[in-house]
Design an enzyme around this catalytic site. Structure first.
Site, PDB file in Angstrom:
ATOM      1  N   LYS A 187       0.919  -1.249  -0.063  1.00 29.63           N
ATOM      2  CA  LYS A 187      -0.129   0.117  -0.120  1.00 29.63           C
ATOM      3  C   LYS A 187       0.960   1.196  -0.033  1.00 29.63           C
ATOM      4  O   LYS A 187       2.050   1.296   0.459  1.00 29.63           O
ATOM      5  CB  LYS A 187      -0.906   0.104   1.335  1.00 29.63           C
ATOM      6  CG  LYS A 187      -0.407  -0.097   2.446  1.00 29.63           C
ATOM      7  CD  LYS A 187       0.285   1.285   3.078  1.00 29.63           C
ATOM      8  CE  LYS A 187       0.813   1.188   4.568  1.00 29.63           C
ATOM      9  NZ  LYS A 187       1.618   2.468   4.954  1.00 29.63           N
TER      10      LYS A 187
ATOM     11  N   PRO B  51       8.742  -4.551   0.053  1.00 33.34           N
ATOM     12  CA  PRO B  51       9.979  -4.089   0.942  1.00 33.34           C
ATOM     13  C   PRO B  51       9.680  -4.456   2.448  1.00 33.34           C
ATOM     14  O   PRO B  51       8.615  -3.928   3.020  1.00 33.34           O
ATOM     15  CB  PRO B  51      10.267  -2.648   0.679  1.00 33.34           C
ATOM     16  CG  PRO B  51       9.555  -2.274  -0.553  1.00 33.34           C
ATOM     17  CD  PRO B  51       8.191  -3.379  -0.744  1.00 33.34           C
ATOM     18  N   VAL B  52      10.710  -4.793   3.134  1.00 31.70           N
ATOM     19  CA  VAL B  52      10.870  -5.063   4.408  1.00 31.70           C
ATOM     20  C   VAL B  52      10.956  -3.827   5.223  1.00 31.70           C
ATOM     21  O   VAL B  52      11.954  -3.060   5.113  1.00 31.70           O
ATOM     22  CB  VAL B  52      11.939  -6.073   4.851  1.00 31.70           C
ATOM     23  CG1 VAL B  52      11.663  -6.447   6.404  1.00 31.70           C
ATOM     24  CG2 VAL B  52      11.367  -7.566   4.103  1.00 31.70           C
TER      25      VAL B  52
ATOM     26  N   GLY C 172       4.165  -4.338   4.608  1.00 31.11           N
ATOM     27  CA  GLY C 172       4.485  -5.873   4.200  1.00 31.11           C
ATOM     28  C   GLY C 172       4.284  -6.818   4.911  1.00 31.11           C
ATOM     29  O   GLY C 172       3.744  -7.845   4.828  1.00 31.11           O
TER      30      GLY C 172
ATOM     31  N   ASP D  64      -2.973  -1.631  10.236  1.00 33.66           N
ATOM     32  CA  ASP D  64      -3.116  -1.727   8.590  1.00 33.66           C
ATOM     33  C   ASP D  64      -3.364  -3.038   7.933  1.00 33.66           C
ATOM     34  O   ASP D  64      -3.618  -3.153   6.802  1.00 33.66           O
ATOM     35  CB  ASP D  64      -1.661  -1.504   8.166  1.00 33.66           C
ATOM     36  CG  ASP D  64      -1.003  -0.151   8.157  1.00 33.66           C
ATOM     37  OD1 ASP D  64      -1.719   0.934   8.484  1.00 33.66           O
ATOM     38  OD2 ASP D  64       0.132   0.218   7.943  1.00 33.66           O
TER      39      ASP D  64
ATOM     40  N   MET E 150       5.294   0.169   3.636  1.00 32.77           N
ATOM     41  CA  MET E 150       4.570  -0.194   2.541  1.00 32.77           C
ATOM     42  C   MET E 150       3.423  -1.349   3.098  1.00 32.77           C
ATOM     43  O   MET E 150       2.976  -2.100   2.197  1.00 32.77           O
ATOM     44  CB  MET E 150       5.126  -0.642   1.279  1.00 32.77           C
ATOM     45  CG  MET E 150       5.746   0.672   0.802  1.00 32.77           C
ATOM     46  SD  MET E 150       6.676   0.310  -0.886  1.00 32.77           S
ATOM     47  CE  MET E 150       5.055   0.259  -2.148  1.00 32.77           C
TER      48      MET E 150
END
Length: 299
Positions: free
Chosen positions: A10, A95-96, A102, A137, A100
């Site tokens: 996201k 990406p860790v 993850g 999230d 975003m």
């Protein structure tokens, strides 16, 4: 039998943050847009619960019960009286520690995969309730598309999107802790009157119209000053993207990934190329949104 679920990353096109609450959380007006970078979570019956991971920066992903995928399996199993004896395999492409979602994506993906494997018959509302327990999230990772998150981000209202938005994401050389960014937000805001977070009507309308210029003019992230305070080098990445013609440049969520809105696919490729050679970031990816939420790919 195994079940694989694909789940998107996201970008926050708005992240309005209120003052810290008595429980330590913050009220948010958080407009999410799912984008086409995906993790895949595969669930297979096993003798005990275990987690494995492959992909970029997989060595940074915890493989114990703190992993949101493991927590999702435990939560659903606990509600249904099922032994959570599954192997959760995460194929990472989000990406860790990049802002975003993850980890949240993996939680939502594992929840849907376990629900499908165990045939629990859980309603969408029950799955969203478990997601909200796992993290702010996680519910959006389940639903995808675009949505306004309120409360601490977990209360969702789906939003209309009238077109495709093209993005470039620049990954930094190190991660940023979300709790640390919120602590820095609180420190920077000491003694200030922090307004109640409200959704931007301009952003809602820009999404509905598919208007990249209008969206670029309205995007905002109240956590960006805190992220830049902890990671000043991000300012150089943001400037490089703007110089390359990005319509908007902002830190994605709590960072440290930076997000750049481009007019179209070709413009996104130009911005990505400029960022790649700028020396201001580790890797660069392009993606478009909206993207669907957690989706079972088969068994």
């Amino acid at each position: 039998m195994s079940v694989t679920v694909r789940v998107p990353a996201k970008v926050n096109v708005q992240l309005a943050v209120g003052a810290a609450r008595s429980d330590g959380f913050h009220d948010l007006a958080n407009i999410f847009l799912a984008v086409g970078l995906y993790d895949e979570v595969t669930v297979t019956p096993a003798d005990e619960l275990r987690v494995t991971c492959e992909g970029p920066d997989a060595d940074q992903v915890p493989l114990d019960a703190t992993n949101l995928a493991a927590r999702a399996a435990l939560a659903l199993a606990g509600r249904r009286g099922i032994e959570p004896n599954v192997h959760l395999h995460i194929a990472k492409d989000i990406p860790v520690a990049g802002g975003m979602a993850g980890g949240s994506a993996d939680g939502a993906g594992a929840l849907l995969a376990c629900d499908t494997l165990w045939r629990t018959g859980a309603s969408r509302a029950e799955l969203l309730s478990i997601c909200a327990e796992l993290g702010s999230d996680v519910p959006f990772s389940l639903v995808g598309g675009a949505a306004l998150g309120t409360g601490r981000g977990e209360k969702l209202r789906l939003l209309e999107v009238g077109g495709t938005f093209h993005w470039v994401f620049a990954m930094a050389g190190r991660g940023l802790s979300t709790p640390a960014v919120f602590r820095e937000f609180d420190r920077l805001g000491e003694g200030l009157d922090i307004p109640e977070p409200l959704a931007s009507q301009e952003i809602v309308e820009a999404l509905a119209k598919g208007d990249a210029d209008a969206l670029a003019a309205a995007v905002s992230n109240d956590l960006q000053p805190a992220a830049l305070s902890l990671f000043p080098e991000l300012a150089g990445t943001l400037a490089a993207g703007r110089d390359a013609g990005a319509l908007a440049a902002l830190v994605s969520g709590s960072g440290p990934t930076t997000a750049f809105l481009a007019r179209d696919k070709e413009a996104a490729a130009k911005v990505a190329q400029a960022l790649t050679v700028s020396g201001t970031c580790r890797t660069v990816r392009t993606a478009s949104g909206p993207a669907p939420g957690a989706t079972a790919l088969g068994g």
